[in-house]
Design an enzyme around this catalytic site. Structure first.
Site, PDB file in Angstrom:
ATOM      1  N   SER A  82      -1.266   3.302  -0.734  1.00  0.00           N
ATOM      2  CA  SER A  82      -0.094   2.999  -1.547  1.00  0.00           C
ATOM      3  C   SER A  82      -0.281   1.730  -2.381  1.00  0.00           C
ATOM      4  O   SER A  82      -1.218   1.633  -3.168  1.00  0.00           O
ATOM      5  CB  SER A  82       1.132   2.912  -0.627  1.00  0.00           C
ATOM      6  OG  SER A  82       2.329   2.833  -1.363  1.00  0.00           O
ATOM      7  N   ASP A 125     -10.781  -2.146 -11.790  1.00  0.00           N
ATOM      8  CA  ASP A 125     -10.805  -1.726 -13.198  1.00  0.00           C
ATOM      9  C   ASP A 125     -11.053  -2.895 -14.138  1.00  0.00           C
ATOM     10  O   ASP A 125     -11.685  -2.740 -15.188  1.00  0.00           O
ATOM     11  CB  ASP A 125      -9.482  -1.054 -13.567  1.00  0.00           C
ATOM     12  CG  ASP A 125      -9.386   0.373 -13.046  1.00  0.00           C
ATOM     13  OD1 ASP A 125     -10.263   0.757 -12.246  1.00  0.00           O
ATOM     14  OD2 ASP A 125      -8.442   1.085 -13.425  1.00  0.00           O
ATOM     15  N   LYS A 184      -2.914   7.629  -1.875  1.00  0.00           N
ATOM     16  CA  LYS A 184      -1.476   7.863  -2.045  1.00  0.00           C
ATOM     17  C   LYS A 184      -0.932   6.874  -3.066  1.00  0.00           C
ATOM     18  O   LYS A 184      -0.940   5.664  -2.840  1.00  0.00           O
ATOM     19  CB  LYS A 184      -0.716   7.694  -0.729  1.00  0.00           C
ATOM     20  CG  LYS A 184       0.802   7.885  -0.877  1.00  0.00           C
ATOM     21  CD  LYS A 184       1.511   7.626   0.436  1.00  0.00           C
ATOM     22  CE  LYS A 184       3.014   7.865   0.302  1.00  0.00           C
ATOM     23  NZ  LYS A 184       3.659   6.853  -0.558  1.00  0.00           N
TER      24      LYS A 184
END
Length: 541
Positions: free
Chosen positions: A313, A324, A338
């Site tokens: 999560s 990233d 998730k």
């Protein structure tokens, strides 16, 4: 229509057999008739008519009196479960009004174990960090089968939570079934105390691994002080000379997304994308960016971030954002997978549908959510810890042009292989053998446990302690192999348990990290030439 005829006190099944034979022949003829057109998709109206037919047949023909509302709620719950593994129904409470009122007023204390209902059965999702239950070897995936030796009556996680609540510190016996790696089933009883852990810090430990490398563990994002606690911990380590950071998010189940975004802002420049959200409705489409509050600029030292299959999560969103933007090297195992937006919708009877309404993506566009179509809910959770690779995964490029993968959690830059837990070690946890022994050992060795700093310097149970524990385990019916590998494992398990017994979660996480071979791999990764991008943070998008 099938007819049954009573003859001489016996039921005649002739008509039934003939009817079954005709129906079977007709079905076979259909399956072999290649000239028939394919079955067309049914309309919503036709399906609703079929639903009404089924309901009517049960009401008219079923020999038991079944309440219509129960049938309808079962259908509602089935529809919601079929949508995805995370949406669920909270039925209207079947509890005593006085108990509901006491819960709402905060007079009842919960059991610090979170459950989800899977296939109608309550299954452990997580145990609150900092709770006494966290030392009891209750694992995600354990199925609750009894409460104080009585069958579970609750039908939803919300109802179960309230029914388990009681006075502060009062114990309740929870009985679980656990499927071991070898396929066998273990029956486990745990006496769990009711307690609130909202005030416990989600940053239980922060210390220096060496003269340059700091280590911080974040156990969850469930309260509104996680980012503040991390900010304070980083300040303390920086004052001690920290020049690079190991950030441990292993077994962090997530929680509040705003806390994850705020922590990302500790390490990313203002305006950097943290995550994007998508959904069917326009209000679900959004882009979260770093904003500044009480600090002027981001921290720029290298970061190695640790993950495993229990990282989920909001914790996955933080890991994805730092990966990233080339601000962190991810080390460990793929995360759970998730990243969903959920919203509650009230029903007319007082029930609530908690429904998935959107998906979250990392800054470069990766979908974090693991695929749940064409797979049962049990398999979806069971396979969370299965080995996964990058084959067929969606991917995108980081700020510096590296290829990173999504579609099944965040995939690490450096994968750490984890061997399966041996059966003898699983048995130690299931039978609470370590917990039974460790208190006496700590009491008998006060000089070793005079302070957490003293224990950190020794970092281990001595050889005599390991020998004593082997003998104790044998009296409990568990034979531990006489190997150097088993000794190393025992040293880590017993030392961390002793630290928790004496110094709580702060001691446990500190000693566990100091002896954890994965943490040592993370520390060495800073010096790996393949990850030179850690030296100079890339600019934001």
């Amino acid at each position: 229509m099938t007819t049954f005829v009573m003859r001489g006190g016996r039921v005649c099944f002739g008509v039934l057999i003939a009817t079954f034979s005709i129906a079977t022949s007709f079905a076979r003829a259909q399956s072999t008739d290649t000239t028939r057109p394919p079955i067309r998709a049914r309309s919503v109206v036709e399906d609703l008519q079929m639903f009404s037919q089924v309901l009517n047949q049960i009401r008219v023909n079923h020999p038991d009196s079944v309440e219509t509302h129960i049938l309808l709620m079962a259908a509602v719950e089935g529809m919601v479960r079929a949508a995805d593994p995370h949406s669920f129904v909270i039925p209207a409470m079947r509890l005593d009004p006085a108990r509901e009122a006491a819960w709402e007023e905060g007079k009842l204390f919960p059991v610090p174990v979170a459950f989800r209902f899977i296939g109608g059965d309550p299954v452990v999702v997580s145990v609150a960090a900092g709770s006494r239950a966290s030392a009891l070897d209750i694992l995600p995936g354990d199925e609750l089968i009894a409460i104080d030796h009585k069958p579970v009556a609750a039908t939803s996680a919300n109802e179960l939570e309230i029914s388990l609540a009681g006075s502060k510190g009062a114990p309740v016996v929870l009985s679980f079934e656990r499927r071991r790696l070898d396929g066998s089933i273990a029956h486990i009883d745990r006496k769990v105390q009711r307690e609130k852990v909202d005030e416990a810090s989600a940053v239980p430990t922060a210390f220096m691994l060496d003269e340059r490398t700091g280590y911080v563990r974040i156990t969850s994002f469930l309260n509104d002080r996680v980012a503040d606690d991390l900010h304070d911990a980083l300040g303390q380590l920086e004052a001690r000379g920290m020049r690079r950071l190991v950030l441990d998010l292993r077994d962090n189940p997530g929680g509040r997304i705003d806390q994850a975004a705020k922590i990302a802002g500790e390490f990313l420049p203002k305006g950097a994308i943290v995550y994007t959200s998508t959904g069917e409705k326009r209000e679900m489409i959004d882009t979260s960016r770093v904003s500044r509050s009480f600090w002027r600029s981001e921290r720029r030292y290298p970061i190695v971030l640790m993950t495993n299959a229990g990282t989920a999560s909001a914790a996955e969103l933080l890991a994805g954002a730092l990966q990233d933007h080339d601000r962190a090297l991810i080390v460990g195992k793929p995360t759970f997978g998730k990243a969903l937006i959920m919203r509650g919708f009230p029903l007319s009877d007082g029930s609530i549908i908690e429904l998935v309404v959107g998906h979250l993506k990392t800054p470069c566009g990766r979908v974090v959510q693991r695929q749940y179509r064409s797979i049962t809910t049990r398999e979806y959770y069971r396979l969370a810890r299965a080995d996964r690779d990058t084959a067929g995964r969606p991917n995108c490029r980081t700020d510096a042009g590296r290829v990173v993968y999504g579609g099944g959690g965040i995939y690490p830059d450096l994968v750490v292989d984890q061997s399966d837990i041996p059966l003898w070690l699983a048995r130690l946890g299931e039978d609470n053998v370590v917990l039974k022994w460790i208190g006496g050992y700590v009491t008998a060795n006060p000089s070793v446990f005079a302070s957490l700093d003293a224990l950190s310097r020794s970092q281990s149970i001595d050889a005599n302690g390991i020998t004593e524990f082997r003998k104790f385990a044998a009296t409990q019916g568990i034979t531990i192999p006489q190997t150097a590998e088993a000794d190393t494992t025992l040293e880590r398990v017993l030392s961390a348990s002793a630290a928790r017994s004496k110094f709580g979660d702060a001691g446990f996480y500190r000693i566990n990290a100091a002896l954890d071979p994965e943490v040592q791999i993370a520390r060495r990764a800073f010096d790996d030439a393949r990850f030179a991008f850690l030296v100079a943070p890339a600019s934001s998008r």
